[in-house]
Design an enzyme around this catalytic site. Structure first.
Site, mmCIF file in Angstrom:
data_model
loop_
_atom_site.group_PDB
_atom_site.id
_atom_site.type_symbol
_atom_site.label_atom_id
_atom_site.label_comp_id
_atom_site.label_asym_id
_atom_site.label_seq_id
_atom_site.Cartn_x
_atom_site.Cartn_y
_atom_site.Cartn_z
ATOM 1 N N HIS A 135 57.485 -34.402 -8.322
ATOM 2 C CA HIS A 135 58.757 -34.458 -7.574
ATOM 3 C C HIS A 135 59.456 -33.094 -7.594
ATOM 4 C CE1 HIS A 135 61.131 -35.890 -11.361
ATOM 5 N NE2 HIS A 135 61.395 -34.630 -11.162
ATOM 6 N N ASN A 166 55.258 -35.878 -12.026
ATOM 7 C CA ASN A 166 54.646 -36.602 -10.899
ATOM 8 C C ASN A 166 54.715 -35.786 -9.600
ATOM 9 O OD1 ASN A 166 57.340 -36.730 -10.214
ATOM 10 N ND2 ASN A 166 57.471 -38.965 -10.177
ATOM 11 N N ASP A 181 70.787 -31.102 -6.072
ATOM 12 C CA ASP A 181 71.032 -32.549 -6.100
ATOM 13 C C ASP A 181 72.194 -32.887 -7.024
ATOM 14 O OD1 ASP A 181 69.676 -31.840 -8.410
ATOM 15 O OD2 ASP A 181 67.919 -33.066 -8.005
ATOM 16 N N GLU A 239 60.990 -38.043 -4.789
ATOM 17 C CA GLU A 239 59.932 -38.655 -5.593
ATOM 18 C C GLU A 239 58.697 -38.906 -4.722
ATOM 19 O OE1 GLU A 239 60.052 -39.113 -8.751
ATOM 20 O OE2 GLU A 239 62.174 -39.164 -9.279
HETATM 21 P P1 PGA Z 1 62.839 -30.662 -16.375
HETATM 22 O O1 PGA Z 1 62.906 -31.415 -14.993
HETATM 23 O O2 PGA Z 1 63.234 -29.250 -16.080
HETATM 24 O O3 PGA Z 1 63.864 -31.335 -17.250
HETATM 25 O O4 PGA Z 1 61.429 -30.772 -16.864
HETATM 26 C C1 PGA Z 1 62.299 -30.816 -13.896
HETATM 27 C C2 PGA Z 1 62.383 -31.771 -12.736
HETATM 28 O O5 PGA Z 1 62.258 -32.986 -12.953
HETATM 29 O O6 PGA Z 1 62.566 -31.321 -11.592
#
Ligand code: PGA
Length: 241
Positions: free
Chosen positions: A138, A136, A67, A143
């Site tokens: 995602h 959550n 992304d 999301e």
């Molecule tokens: P993080 O993010 O590695 O900063 O915990 C993971 C994500 O949100 O995919």
């Protein structure tokens, strides 16, 4: 699902680094799907170490990142391209033209998304997709939603995501409000998937991924339908299993 629980984040970085480099050793022209965020940094560190030891060669490897923010200047240090450059690419012998990102500055973002899917297909598909997971559930910028978004698409970021990500920016106002992301279908087409999760805040999402219902309310739960998923977890992320 292959669930591996480790004592320390350091060990996960080593195991994940070996896992990805093992793929490249077996197939020198591998296509890797890569992720940003704090989770994969230790894996990238270990990959760099293996590269410096002469154990692995990236000259024929192709990468696709999950992304990218929309409408951030290309040289903005908060872009995911800059993140990857800093934490991995500048340290290894990967070829610039083999590195692929969704272009969040494309004039026609829909066209850019379709072209990215095509570029992945033209490269022969992704051999291993590395993923982090949000608390959550995602994955990439997919999301929780009412339905799974299949292919690459544009997302308007939720206020909670903007607030989370603002820690990297000068102010909340500086955080982009939209992004381009691979879809759930793009991710599911990878031949193998490696998820790393660290810390208790990911425990609920990990339980749902492993033993909960498959639902777009927890996008990562769809990975139950994938035939080759490895989860590397620390004790916190595994605490509800
Ligand atoms: P993080 O993010 O590695 O900063 O915990 C993971 C994500 O949100 O995919």
């Amino acid at each position: 699902m292959n669930v591996l629980v480790f004592d320390t984040e350091e060990q996960i970085g080593i195991a994940a680094g070996y896992y990805l480099c093992g793929q490249v050793l077996q197939k020198p022209d591998s296509v890797l799907g890569l992720a940003t965020g704090s989770t994969p940094i230790k894996a990238y560190n270990h990959i760099i170490q293996l590269y410096r030891q002469g154990a692995v060669d990236f000259s024929r490897v192709t990468t696709f990142n999950l992304d990218e923010y929309c409408r951030l200047p290309v040289d903005d240090p908060n872009s995911y391209r800059a993140f990857m450059q800093e934490h991995l690419f500048r340290h290894i012998n990967i070829t610039a033209e083999n590195i692929h990102f969704l272009d969040g500055n494309a004039a026609d973002l829909q066209k850019e998304c379709a072209a990215y899917e095509q570029r992945i297909r033209d490269a022969g598909g992704i051999d291993i997709q590395l993923l982090g997971i949000g608390s959550n559930g995602h994955i990439a910028f997919n999301e929780p939603a009412a339905s799974f978004q299949r292919w690459c698409h544009v997302v308007q970021l939720k206020d909670s995501t903007i607030a989370d990500n603002s820690r990297f920016f000068d102010s909340v106002e500086a955080v982009p409000t939209s992004a381009v992301t691979m879809g759930i279908g793009s991710i599911m087409q990878a031949k193998r998937i490696l998820i790393i999760a660290l810390g208790e805040k990911k425990a609920k999402a990990i339980r749902q991924v492993i033993s909960g219902d498959v639902t777009p309310a927890c996008p990562a739960s769809i990975l139950q339908f994938h035939k080759d998923v490895t989860l590397m977890l620390d004790k916190g992320a595994a605490s509800l299993l």
